[in-house]
Design an enzyme around this catalytic site. Structure first.
Site, PDB file in Angstrom:
ATOM      1  N   GLU A  98       8.737  13.575  18.163  1.00  0.00           N
ATOM      2  CA  GLU A  98       9.027  13.517  16.868  1.00  0.00           C
ATOM      3  C   GLU A  98       8.615  14.751  15.984  1.00  0.00           C
ATOM      4  O   GLU A  98       7.400  14.718  16.122  1.00  0.00           O
ATOM      5  CB  GLU A  98       8.804  12.252  15.955  1.00  0.00           C
ATOM      6  N   LYS A 118       0.871  -1.179   0.125  1.00  0.00           N
ATOM      7  CA  LYS A 118       0.006  -0.043  -0.053  1.00  0.00           C
ATOM      8  C   LYS A 118       0.917   1.281  -0.087  1.00  0.00           C
ATOM      9  O   LYS A 118       1.773   1.293   0.938  1.00  0.00           O
ATOM     10  CB  LYS A 118      -1.019  -0.045   1.079  1.00  0.00           C
ATOM     11  N   CYS A 176      13.135   8.984   9.615  1.00  0.00           N
ATOM     12  CA  CYS A 176      13.116   8.468  11.154  1.00  0.00           C
ATOM     13  C   CYS A 176      14.331   8.579  11.819  1.00  0.00           C
ATOM     14  O   CYS A 176      14.256   8.696  12.916  1.00  0.00           O
ATOM     15  CB  CYS A 176      12.364   7.283  10.765  1.00  0.00           C
ATOM     16  N   GLY A 215       5.832   3.826   9.448  1.00  0.00           N
ATOM     17  CA  GLY A 215       5.233   5.193   9.449  1.00  0.00           C
ATOM     18  C   GLY A 215       4.823   5.701  10.890  1.00  0.00           C
ATOM     19  O   GLY A 215       5.984   5.249  11.803  1.00  0.00           O
ATOM     20  N   GLU A 230       7.657  -0.237  12.057  1.00  0.00           N
ATOM     21  CA  GLU A 230       8.787   0.671  11.936  1.00  0.00           C
ATOM     22  C   GLU A 230       8.370   1.934  12.189  1.00  0.00           C
ATOM     23  O   GLU A 230       7.653   2.399  11.255  1.00  0.00           O
ATOM     24  CB  GLU A 230       9.678   0.490  10.722  1.00  0.00           C
ATOM     25  N   GLU A 277      -0.386   8.113   0.634  1.00  0.00           N
ATOM     26  CA  GLU A 277      -1.165   8.927  -0.468  1.00  0.00           C
ATOM     27  C   GLU A 277      -0.191  10.236  -0.627  1.00  0.00           C
ATOM     28  O   GLU A 277      -0.703  10.820  -1.871  1.00  0.00           O
ATOM     29  CB  GLU A 277      -2.476   9.531   0.459  1.00  0.00           C
ATOM     30  N   THR A 337      -0.273   5.590  13.890  1.00  0.00           N
ATOM     31  CA  THR A 337      -0.781   4.857  13.128  1.00  0.00           C
ATOM     32  C   THR A 337      -0.392   3.547  13.439  1.00  0.00           C
ATOM     33  O   THR A 337      -1.169   2.339  13.484  1.00  0.00           O
ATOM     34  CB  THR A 337      -0.310   5.201  11.735  1.00  0.00           C
ATOM     35  N   GLY A 338       0.927   3.301  13.672  1.00  0.00           N
ATOM     36  CA  GLY A 338       1.279   1.865  14.068  1.00  0.00           C
ATOM     37  C   GLY A 338       0.429   1.285  15.260  1.00  0.00           C
ATOM     38  O   GLY A 338       0.306  -0.221  15.506  1.00  0.00           O
TER      39      GLY A 338
HETATM   40  P1  NAD Z   1       1.753   7.555   8.733  1.00  0.00           P
HETATM   41  O1  NAD Z   1       1.462   6.836   9.827  1.00  0.00           O
HETATM   42  O2  NAD Z   1       0.871   8.848   8.522  1.00  0.00           O
HETATM   43  O3  NAD Z   1       1.240   6.892   7.497  1.00  0.00           O
HETATM   44  C1  NAD Z   1       2.303   5.672   6.967  1.00  0.00           C
HETATM   45  C2  NAD Z   1       1.353   4.982   6.228  1.00  0.00           C
HETATM   46  O4  NAD Z   1       0.127   4.137   6.735  1.00  0.00           O
HETATM   47  C3  NAD Z   1       0.613   5.509   4.785  1.00  0.00           C
HETATM   48  O5  NAD Z   1       0.545   4.738   3.735  1.00  0.00           O
HETATM   49  C4  NAD Z   1      -0.737   5.759   5.343  1.00  0.00           C
HETATM   50  O6  NAD Z   1      -1.783   5.843   4.272  1.00  0.00           O
HETATM   51  C5  NAD Z   1      -1.230   4.522   6.264  1.00  0.00           C
HETATM   52  N1  NAD Z   1      -2.111   4.581   7.175  1.00  0.00           N
HETATM   53  C6  NAD Z   1      -2.406   5.613   7.864  1.00  0.00           C
HETATM   54  N2  NAD Z   1      -3.556   5.452   8.792  1.00  0.00           N
HETATM   55  C7  NAD Z   1      -3.718   4.015   8.560  1.00  0.00           C
HETATM   56  C8  NAD Z   1      -4.806   2.854   9.317  1.00  0.00           C
HETATM   57  N3  NAD Z   1      -5.616   3.197  10.034  1.00  0.00           N
HETATM   58  N4  NAD Z   1      -4.502   1.745   9.019  1.00  0.00           N
HETATM   59  C9  NAD Z   1      -3.577   1.514   7.811  1.00  0.00           C
HETATM   60  N5  NAD Z   1      -2.586   2.136   7.268  1.00  0.00           N
HETATM   61  C10 NAD Z   1      -2.808   3.540   7.739  1.00  0.00           C
HETATM   62  O7  NAD Z   1       3.270   8.247   8.638  1.00  0.00           O
HETATM   63  P2  NAD Z   1       3.897   9.081   7.451  1.00  0.00           P
HETATM   64  O8  NAD Z   1       3.462  10.602   7.701  1.00  0.00           O
HETATM   65  O9  NAD Z   1       3.554   8.790   6.009  1.00  0.00           O
HETATM   66  O10 NAD Z   1       5.248   8.875   7.586  1.00  0.00           O
HETATM   67  C11 NAD Z   1       6.093   9.518   8.633  1.00  0.00           C
HETATM   68  C12 NAD Z   1       6.487   8.395   9.663  1.00  0.00           C
HETATM   69  O11 NAD Z   1       7.129   7.385   9.361  1.00  0.00           O
HETATM   70  C13 NAD Z   1       7.461   9.146  10.739  1.00  0.00           C
HETATM   71  O12 NAD Z   1       6.926   9.083  12.246  1.00  0.00           O
HETATM   72  C14 NAD Z   1       8.796   8.191  10.573  1.00  0.00           C
HETATM   73  O13 NAD Z   1       9.441   8.309  11.845  1.00  0.00           O
HETATM   74  C15 NAD Z   1       8.258   7.053  10.247  1.00  0.00           C
HETATM   75  N6  NAD Z   1       9.060   6.392   9.716  1.00  0.00           N
HETATM   76  C16 NAD Z   1       9.705   5.145  10.274  1.00  0.00           C
HETATM   77  C17 NAD Z   1      10.786   4.756   9.547  1.00  0.00           C
HETATM   78  C18 NAD Z   1      11.187   3.462  10.205  1.00  0.00           C
HETATM   79  O14 NAD Z   1      12.078   2.592   9.678  1.00  0.00           O
HETATM   80  N7  NAD Z   1      11.448   3.482  11.799  1.00  0.00           N
HETATM   81  C19 NAD Z   1      11.276   5.041   8.306  1.00  0.00           C
HETATM   82  C20 NAD Z   1      10.535   5.594   7.605  1.00  0.00           C
HETATM   83  C21 NAD Z   1       9.621   6.664   8.219  1.00  0.00           C
END
Ligand code: NAD
Length: 498
Positions: A384, A176, A286, A230, A252, A179, A234-235
């Site tokens: 963060e 997935k 991240c 992400g 992650e 967006e 969300t995680g």
């Molecule tokens: P986000 O959580 O907003 O979105 C990440 C993904 O999850 C997107 O594809 C989004 O559409 C999807 N999503 C959102 N809500 C969801 C739900 N309820 N169910 C399933 N999927 C859902 O994060 P973001 O703004 O896209 O990314 C930035 C974040 O990612 C930062 O917090 C960053 O630290 C983290 N990140 C972590 C790592 C790592 O390896 N630890 C690497 C890169 C980025």
């Protein structure tokens, strides 16, 4: 005209059934791509295709060397498209093309080649501690259908970290996209399609935001494993949802990396590294360096050095190969970062450079901000930001440095700067994070695994540990003796364990 990107289901490119979303070039504000907002029907179709490929297809049963060949073919094709995909990422999320080339696309190609090797190294175990007539063993098997949910900040490399490992293990997958970056991730899946090495349904792609697309995918009973990168919020939501059916999850999530700088650090090298670490692609990583924890005796020199280097950073058009820092990827990320800068100032931080922009929102470029005297318990120190904001703290004793460094709910990584090996090792052991650099920043190898502690996540990615996230274990016990052991035991007068 914006690019039109589509879902990829069962080996075919398919339009969505209605709503679309648009990604925007953050450097120009122009629409870049339009993608479907996949609803429950599209999610169900992708899950059904992946299920068929896993349950009825032969991908999982193929020899490791066959899966390896497919991954190598994909790596070669992706490599041949390095220039165009690097430029596309730059246009879609503002990360400079030079960085995309080396760290996204070439990095992704390297990972695919590693995973090709990994497909041939899926090893089980046979215990040598049993009676010689008994063969008791554990066999790795692919976990099933894996949903791979990725963010926007590394839209190709983060997808490959998951996809390569899942395919090496023998899983069927549904990627997935974010967006914010549908076209960049679609470019990877185009290479999957064009290389012709994967049976239909083994790799699927869905576009759409968390609601409805991500949520429907996570809630689907046909998905056995969810691998997510992400934000922590969300995680947590994903883990809660997946727990309803005990689906396997790896997460992650966010980070808040400290750099502890001792007085004996090689300052030139350290200042270069923390400036790159904090501000390269506008801090949208991240593992960006977000906090400097500096010994009182060198505090002012460090701040001056970072400020001087920040002024010289090559900021500009992400398509210019000489640029290191582009715009923020989206209006949302820009606004969030400015809000954190305001908060940091209200909490008592003083800007050594940067601060709230004079005309906020005029463009999505943000000057690096270095905030000194940030209170240790303030939100800017502990949460963060995911933007070009560096908080600076000073310390007197080593134990104070560790207390400051560990004063955050995250546990992704950090760095230690000293020439004293004993101090480096001691500090590294006491830093409560999962990934530590000594006298460096941003070195990563696919051979070693990566992951977070605490609110930074669960599970590992990269390395063989990353492949194991897509495996499930089967225990197999064979007794070659002529009679059944419990009957023998019961009929004898022997005590003890049968
Ligand atoms: P986000 O959580 O907003 O979105 C990440 C993904 O999850 C997107 O594809 C989004 O559409 C999807 N999503 C959102 N809500 C969801 C739900 N309820 N169910 C399933 N999927 C859902 O994060 P973001 O703004 O896209 O990314 C930035 C974040 O990612 C930062 O917090 C960053 O630290 C983290 N990140 C972590 C790592 C790592 O390896 N630890 C690497 C890169 C980025």
């Amino acid at each position: 005209m914006p690019l039109r990107v589509r879902n990829y289901i069962d080996g075919r490119w398919v339009d969505g059934s209605g709503r679309t979303l648009e990604s925007v070039n953050p450097a120009t504000g122009e629409a870049l791509a339009s993608a479907p907002v996949s609803g429950p029907d599209e999610v169900a179709a992708a899950v059904a295709a992946a299920r068929r490929a896993f349950d009825q297809g032969d991908w999982r049963w193929r020899k490791g060397s066959d899966r390896a060949r497919a991954l190598l073919k994909l790596a070669d094709l992706l490599e041949s498209r390095t220039d165009e995909i690097s430029a596309l990422i730059a246009r879609e999320m503002g990360k400079p093309v030079r960085v995309n080339r080396a760290r996204e696309v070439e990095g992704a190609v390297d990972k695919l080649r590693y995973y090709a090797g990994a497909a041939r190294m899926l090893e089980g175990r046979v215990t040598g501690s049993t009676l010689p007539e008994i063969w008791d063993m554990e066999l790795p098997e692919p976990v099933g259908v894996a949903a791979l949910i990725i963010p926007w900040n590394d839209p190709v490399d983060l997808a490959v970290r998951k996809l390569g490992a899942a395919l090496a293990a023998g899983c069927a997958t549904i990627v997935k996209s974010s967006e914010i970056t549908p076209a960049s991730t679609a470019a990877l899946i185009e290479a999957v399609h064009d290389c012709g090495a994967f049976p239909p349904g083994v790799v699927n792609l869905l576009h759409g935001p968390g609601d409805p697309t991500g949520d429907a995918l996570v809630g689907s009973a046909g998905v056995d494993k969810i691998s997510f990168t992400g934000s922590t919020a969300t995680g947590i939501a994903i883990m809660r949802r997946a727990s309803e059916r005990l689906a396997k999850v790896s997460l992650e999530c966010g980070g808040k990396l400290p750099a502890i700088i001792f007085p004996d650090a090689d300052l030139e090298r350290c200042l270069d590294a923390v400036t790159f670490g904090a501000f390269m692609y506008a801090g949208q990583s991240c593992t960006a360096c977000t906090r400097l924890i500096v010994h009182r005796s060198i505090h002012d020199r460090v701040v001056e050095g970072v400020v001087a280097r920040s002024r010289k950073l090559a900021v500009g058009d992400p398509l210019d190969p000489k640029v290191l820092v582009g715009p923020m990827a989206s209006r949302k990320q820009y606004d969030k970062t400015v809000q954190y800068i305001r908060m940091g100032l209200e909490e008592g931080g003083r800007p050594a450079i940067g601060g709230v922009p004079k005309e906020p929102g005029r463009s999505l470029y943000l000057e690096p901000t270095v905030l000194v005297d940030v209170p240790a318990d303030g939100r800017v120190a502990r949460e963060e930001v995911f933007g070009p904001v560096l908080a600076v703290h000073r310390f007197e004793e080593e134990r104070d440095a560790l207390a400051l460094a560990n004063n955050t709910p995250y546990g992704l990584g950090g760095s230690v700067w000293t020439q004293d090996i004993s101090r480096a090792l001691r500090t590294a052991r006491r830093l409560d994070v999962a990934d530590i650099w000594v006298n460096t920043h941003y070195i990563r190898h696919v051979e070693t695994s990566f992951g977070g502690r605490h609110l930074s996540g669960i599970g590992r990615e990269l390395g063989m540990a990353g492949v194991e996230e897509y495996l499930t274990w089967k225990r197999l016990c064979i007794d070659t003796r002529s009679s059944f052991h419990l009957k023998d035991w019961f009929e004898s007068d022997r005590g003890g364990q049968p």
